[in-house]
Write a protein that holds these residues in place. Sequence first.
Motif, PDB file in Angstrom:
ATOM      1  N   LEU B 242       0.845  -1.196   0.000  1.00 10.06           N
ATOM      2  CA  LEU B 242       0.000   0.000   0.000  1.00 10.06           C
ATOM      3  C   LEU B 242       0.883   1.249   0.000  1.00 10.06           C
ATOM      4  CD1 LEU B 242      -2.606   1.650   0.394  1.00 10.06           C
ATOM      5  CD2 LEU B 242      -2.524   1.072   2.814  1.00 10.06           C
ATOM      6  N   ARG B 243       0.652   2.084  -0.996  1.00 10.01           N
ATOM      7  CA  ARG B 243       1.445   3.316  -1.090  1.00 10.01           C
ATOM      8  C   ARG B 243       0.496   4.496  -1.248  1.00 10.01           C
ATOM      9  NH1 ARG B 243       4.203   6.404  -5.178  1.00 10.01           N
ATOM     10  NH2 ARG B 243       6.197   7.140  -4.388  1.00 10.01           N
ATOM     11  N   VAL B 244       0.619   5.465  -0.344  1.00  2.53           N
ATOM     12  CA  VAL B 244      -0.257   6.632  -0.373  1.00  2.53           C
ATOM     13  C   VAL B 244       0.607   7.889  -0.404  1.00  2.53           C
ATOM     14  CG1 VAL B 244      -2.029   7.925   0.871  1.00  2.53           C
ATOM     15  CG2 VAL B 244      -2.091   5.432   0.889  1.00  2.53           C
ATOM     16  N   VAL B 245       0.319   8.749  -1.383  1.00  8.06           N
ATOM     17  CA  VAL B 245       0.999  10.048  -1.444  1.00  8.06           C
ATOM     18  C   VAL B 245      -0.081  11.115  -1.298  1.00  8.06           C
ATOM     19  CG1 VAL B 245       2.476  11.578  -2.782  1.00  8.06           C
ATOM     20  CG2 VAL B 245       2.760   9.103  -2.982  1.00  8.06           C
ATOM     21  N   LEU B 246      -0.102  11.764  -0.139  1.00 12.17           N
ATOM     22  CA  LEU B 246      -1.131  12.761   0.145  1.00 12.17           C
ATOM     23  C   LEU B 246      -0.711  14.133  -0.372  1.00 12.17           C
ATOM     24  CD1 LEU B 246      -1.787  11.725   3.871  1.00 12.17           C
ATOM     25  CD2 LEU B 246      -3.317  11.305   1.936  1.00 12.17           C
ATOM     26  N   SER B 265       6.894   5.974   6.866  1.00  8.16           N
ATOM     27  CA  SER B 265       6.081   7.184   6.812  1.00  8.16           C
ATOM     28  C   SER B 265       6.945   8.437   6.890  1.00  8.16           C
ATOM     29  CB  SER B 265       5.085   7.177   7.976  1.00  8.16           C
ATOM     30  OG  SER B 265       4.385   8.399   8.010  1.00  8.16           O
ATOM     31  N   ALA B 266       6.483   9.437   6.140  1.00 10.33           N
ATOM     32  CA  ALA B 266       7.189  10.720   6.164  1.00 10.33           C
ATOM     33  C   ALA B 266       6.730  11.555   7.356  1.00 10.33           C
ATOM     34  CB  ALA B 266       6.920  11.475   4.871  1.00 10.33           C
ATOM     35  N   VAL B 267       5.615  11.187   7.955  1.00 10.86           N
ATOM     36  CA  VAL B 267       5.121  11.914   9.131  1.00 10.86           C
ATOM     37  C   VAL B 267       4.884  10.938  10.283  1.00 10.86           C
ATOM     38  CG1 VAL B 267       4.038  13.811   7.881  1.00 10.86           C
ATOM     39  CG2 VAL B 267       2.754  11.710   8.268  1.00 10.86           C
ATOM     40  N   GLY B 268       4.921  11.493  11.492  1.00 13.69           N
ATOM     41  CA  GLY B 268       4.681  10.667  12.675  1.00 13.69           C
ATOM     42  C   GLY B 268       5.831   9.709  12.933  1.00 13.69           C
ATOM     43  N   GLU B 269       5.639   8.887  13.947  1.00  8.94           N
ATOM     44  CA  GLU B 269       6.669   7.921  14.286  1.00  8.94           C
ATOM     45  C   GLU B 269       6.064   6.523  14.326  1.00  8.94           C
ATOM     46  OE1 GLU B 269      10.015   7.458  17.730  1.00  8.94           O
ATOM     47  OE2 GLU B 269       9.317   9.459  17.155  1.00  8.94           O
ATOM     48  N   VAL B 270       6.705   5.636  13.650  1.00 10.49           N
ATOM     49  CA  VAL B 270       6.198   4.262  13.596  1.00 10.49           C
ATOM     50  C   VAL B 270       6.544   3.557  14.905  1.00 10.49           C
ATOM     51  CG1 VAL B 270       6.296   2.057  12.377  1.00 10.49           C
ATOM     52  CG2 VAL B 270       6.458   4.203  11.094  1.00 10.49           C
ATOM     53  N   GLU B 271       5.527   2.999  15.529  1.00  6.18           N
ATOM     54  CA  GLU B 271       5.756   2.289  16.796  1.00  6.18           C
ATOM     55  C   GLU B 271       5.617   0.801  16.564  1.00  6.18           C
ATOM     56  OE1 GLU B 271       3.097   3.746  19.730  1.00  6.18           O
ATOM     57  OE2 GLU B 271       3.907   5.784  19.650  1.00  6.18           O
ATOM     58  N   ARG B 272       6.549   0.078  17.129  1.00  4.09           N
ATOM     59  CA  ARG B 272       6.491  -1.385  17.012  1.00  4.09           C
ATOM     60  C   ARG B 272       5.963  -1.959  18.310  1.00  4.09           C
ATOM     61  NH1 ARG B 272       8.563  -3.520  12.680  1.00  4.09           N
ATOM     62  NH2 ARG B 272       8.521  -5.562  13.642  1.00  4.09           N
ATOM     63  N   LEU B 303       3.716   5.768   3.404  1.00  2.16           N
ATOM     64  CA  LEU B 303       2.929   6.999   3.431  1.00  2.16           C
ATOM     65  C   LEU B 303       3.855   8.190   3.177  1.00  2.16           C
ATOM     66  CD1 LEU B 303       0.323   8.605   4.098  1.00  2.16           C
ATOM     67  CD2 LEU B 303       1.049   8.573   6.466  1.00  2.16           C
ATOM     68  N   ARG B 304       3.458   8.982   2.185  1.00  9.57           N
ATOM     69  CA  ARG B 304       4.258  10.172   1.893  1.00  9.57           C
ATOM     70  C   ARG B 304       3.346  11.375   1.772  1.00  9.57           C
ATOM     71  NH1 ARG B 304       7.239   9.207  -3.382  1.00  9.57           N
ATOM     72  NH2 ARG B 304       7.707  11.409  -3.108  1.00  9.57           N
ATOM     73  N   ILE B 305       3.894  12.530   1.959  1.00 10.63           N
ATOM     74  CA  ILE B 305       3.144  13.764   1.728  1.00 10.63           C
ATOM     75  C   ILE B 305       3.941  14.596   0.726  1.00 10.63           C
ATOM     76  CG2 ILE B 305       2.311  15.895   2.779  1.00 10.63           C
ATOM     77  CD1 ILE B 305       1.630  14.325   5.245  1.00 10.63           C
ATOM     78  N   GLU B 306       3.248  15.072  -0.292  1.00  5.21           N
ATOM     79  CA  GLU B 306       3.944  15.819  -1.346  1.00  5.21           C
ATOM     80  C   GLU B 306       4.718  16.984  -0.748  1.00  5.21           C
ATOM     81  OE1 GLU B 306       0.878  16.960  -4.041  1.00  5.21           O
ATOM     82  OE2 GLU B 306       1.023  15.128  -5.211  1.00  5.21           O
TER      83      GLU B 306
END
Lengths: 188, 308
Positions: B242-246, B265-272, B303-306
């Motif tokens: 799944l790839r999302v570019v907002l 992700s380009a935003v937030g922090e991924v938690e394991r 997840l990316r944001i332009e």
Amino acid sequence: MHPDEPKPTAPAADEIALRQALSALAVERRPGVDLWPAIAARLEPRQVVTALPAGALSPTRGATRRPPRRRALLQSLAACAALLAVLVLALPWQQSKTSLQAQSDPYDRLLIGEALALDREYAAAFAQFEGAALPAPLQPGLIALEQESARVRALLVNQPQQTRLLHELRELHERRLRLLKRGLELFA
Amino acid sequence: MFHTTARCIGFALGMGVLLALPTADAQETISETRTLGREARVEVHNVKGSVEIIGGAGPELRLSGTLGNDATLKLSDEGPDRLKIEIEYPSRSGWGWGAAAGGDTRLRVKLPQDARLQVSSVSASIDIRGMAGSELEAESVSGSLSVRDSAPARLEASTVSGSQQIDSAAAELTLESVSGAIEVKASAAQTLRAETVSGAIDIQLQQPARELRLETVSGRMSLQGGPDATGSLRAETLSGRLRVVLPAATSAKIRAESFSGRIRSAVGEVEREEYGPGSSLRADVGGGGAEIRLETFSGELELRIEGR
């Protein structure tokens, strides 16, 4: 079966078949606990023995005393052999024990039971489509769904506490059933 | 030597022509015209070959093309508000595959752009352009489906293994396939739902949408675009990527999780998760008006944001 393992209740024939099918799936597992302390504990007495004064190990019969270097080599080999034996014997037992412990948990057993019931229920539904001529274009989708179901089912055996897996399995079965029905509609 | 070779070639060509003659399709030309009322309902059903639909101005419907061998044209006139065009083959069993001996039928339909259109095929390709009615439904089993330069209020497309290429200004899109790929360029989508089993989904939005729902089992998904300030996006896949570019101006609460797949992700922090393979992400961007929920089971999630 190991003597410590609990005796399972008599399962139904299809449950046995499913369990056999599930166990046949290649699944990588790691031992649930660190085995080294137990191994080390078993090795310690030998280390104590090697630490005894040389005279204490004198053979009672008139055998000649071995030179210290050769003795050290033999002791090392013996230690290695013992370590190997412990690993070979303990690892599978530990794995099966971990798996059984997981399944012996009432909640986990309930979920596994539900998964088995779910499989039985849908197997009966899928059986109605056996022999039915289904359009070839449906095959890639049906194969993908079967593969995903097998993957989720294999995960469920090892991680029965993950209720999401049960949900995913149900969704996959439901989707497969819808697709089969659609296949028949296309033929009608 | 030269004469022998020339004779051989001539003989081969002659035999080829003779062999081809009995199998050549005895194609019949179609030419029909009808005058339709406003927002008339038009149904077009073909089995194999192709269907070309062209929307335009004026109340006239023109049907042209060629009928395949063994095929018959059935026109059901129910007044100016309803017309059904159907191609039938003698052996209709097996949703048309039984008609394998028949030849391809090629249909070309020019009709009023405001017609409510329903097109279906088995293996015939469907190509639709210039339609702007209140509804457009297209369905195929293995034929490819293309919708271009069309702005119906509601667009529904469904295939089994056929691919879908949609370039539309429809407000509401519902797209479904089993193993066919779905490729969408949506310039005015308010609601977009796309679902496959193993087919890939690629979506490009030219403006934010109110509601986006994407789902696959094993097909990969790619979305370029996002929900409007109060909208929602939900994308879910089992094992697909799944790839999302907002868009840069996105304002949303983002929640993403994966059972065993990797999240980038380009935003937030991924938690394991402390125990188990799961990972999750929570991030608020631009004030957080819209709701975005992304979920994979084992597929990779990006997840990316332009502009970031």
